[in-house]
Design a protein around this motif. Structure first.
Motif, PDB file in Angstrom:
ATOM      1  N   GLY A   1      -8.572   0.345   2.559  1.00 39.87           N
ATOM      2  CA  GLY A   1      -7.078   0.745   2.264  1.00 39.87           C
ATOM      3  C   GLY A   1      -6.546  -0.202   1.480  1.00 39.87           C
ATOM      4  N   ASP A   2      -5.173  -0.612   1.685  1.00 44.42           N
ATOM      5  CA  ASP A   2      -4.630  -1.208   1.096  1.00 44.42           C
ATOM      6  C   ASP A   2      -4.833  -2.872   1.490  1.00 44.42           C
ATOM      7  N   ASP A   3      -5.260  -3.065   2.740  1.00 43.96           N
ATOM      8  CA  ASP A   3      -5.619  -4.269   3.152  1.00 43.96           C
ATOM      9  C   ASP A   3      -6.951  -4.515   2.913  1.00 43.96           C
ATOM     10  N   GLU A   4      -7.889  -3.782   2.051  1.00 43.08           N
ATOM     11  CA  GLU A   4      -9.161  -3.819   1.978  1.00 43.08           C
ATOM     12  C   GLU A   4     -10.083  -3.810   2.847  1.00 43.08           C
TER      13      GLU A   4
ATOM     14  N   TYR B   1      -6.237   1.377  12.129  1.00 47.99           N
ATOM     15  CA  TYR B   1      -4.939   1.242  12.425  1.00 47.99           C
ATOM     16  C   TYR B   1      -4.926   1.552  13.966  1.00 47.99           C
TER      17      TYR B   1
END
Length: 264
Positions: free
Chosen positions: A139-142, A167
């Motif tokens: 995701g966006d946070d790798e 999450y």
């Protein structure tokens, strides 16, 4: 109840019981004879290959070492679970721990199986036929959005697959900060094993920490609600117009209520 000592163990003559059991097995006469059944403690000592005193000492240092107080029933539950799951409590494959409850109440004891213990349960199951993991795109946070675990059984046509989402599982503390992928993989493996093999009555380490935190939060909320309810009559009285006599009575009542809240 027992603290960190051997008071919770009954000291049987284990050697005599085993000798009697072997003698009964070797006697093949048609005359029925009473069978001496070993307790779960005796069976655990016999499987360990240790002396009774050595087994007791090592068990208190390992699987029971996290408890401040325990009973014979807690000991029996731990050893029965160890026997049923095929785990070694002396190597901390399964252990007992306390989860915090409200102040003044006895801590709740839960039984925890570490990652090595879960892996042993899965691999030793007679119907286990393999396991695989699938990691999603980052995701966006790798970090992966999810990790999926699939376990195959010899006696089933359809495999069991469980997804655990980052999450939902990430706590933002401890090993989740340093090894998030490993923690999520372990979480997916444990949940898949539960669904595939019908395992219950035990936690994994991360779950035990969450249960303890949830109980503590719930206790704090109830305590805060109780304190707030004690000030309810005061706040209600403040909203009403008061005469001189009523005002004096309200001041006296308010002082007494504040003292009771502080002492609670």
């Amino acid at each position: 109840m027992s603290r960190k000592g051997t008071a919770g163990f009954r000291s049987p003559d284990l050697a005599q019981k085993l000798k009697l059991g072997k003698a009964q097995q070797s006697d093949r006469s048609d005359t029925p004879k009473p069978v001496t059944k070993l307790s779960v403690v005796d069976r655990s000592v016999f499987r360990s290959g240790l002396s009774y005193d050595s087994f007791v000492r090592l068990l208190i240092q390992s699987a029971l070492g996290r408890l401040t107080i325990w009973t014979q029933a807690d000991l029996d539950r731990l050893l029965m679970l160890s026997e049923r799951l095929g785990l070694d409590p002396l190597n901390n494959e399964i252990y007992a721990t306390e989860v915090t409850q409200e102040a003044g109440k006895k801590a709740r004891i839960v039984f925890v199986v570490g990652v090595d213990g879960w892996s042993k349960i899965i691999n030793s199951h007679p119907q286990f036929d393999g396991m695989k993991f699938v990691e999603s795109a980052p995701g966006d946070d790798e970090l992966p959005l999810y990790i999926e675990c699939t376990i195959f059984r010899k006696d089933r046509r359809v495999a069991t697959s469980i997804r655990e989402y980052m999450y939902e599982a990430h706590t933002g503390q401890g090993a989740w900060l340093t090894h998030p992928r490993r923690m999520l993989r372990h979480k997916a493996m444990v949940q898949c094993a539960r669904a595939c093999f019908g395992l219950g009555g035990v936690y994994e380490p991360d779950e035990a920490e969450r249960v303890s935190a949830a109980l503590l939060t719930d206790a704090n909320k109830r305590s805060h609600t109780a304190r707030a309810s004690n000030t309810g009559p005061i706040r209600k009285a403040m909203g009403k117009p008061l005469g001189t006599g009523q005002l004096k009575g309200w001041i006296k009542q308010s002082g007494q209520s504040d003292q009771s809240v502080l002492h609670s």
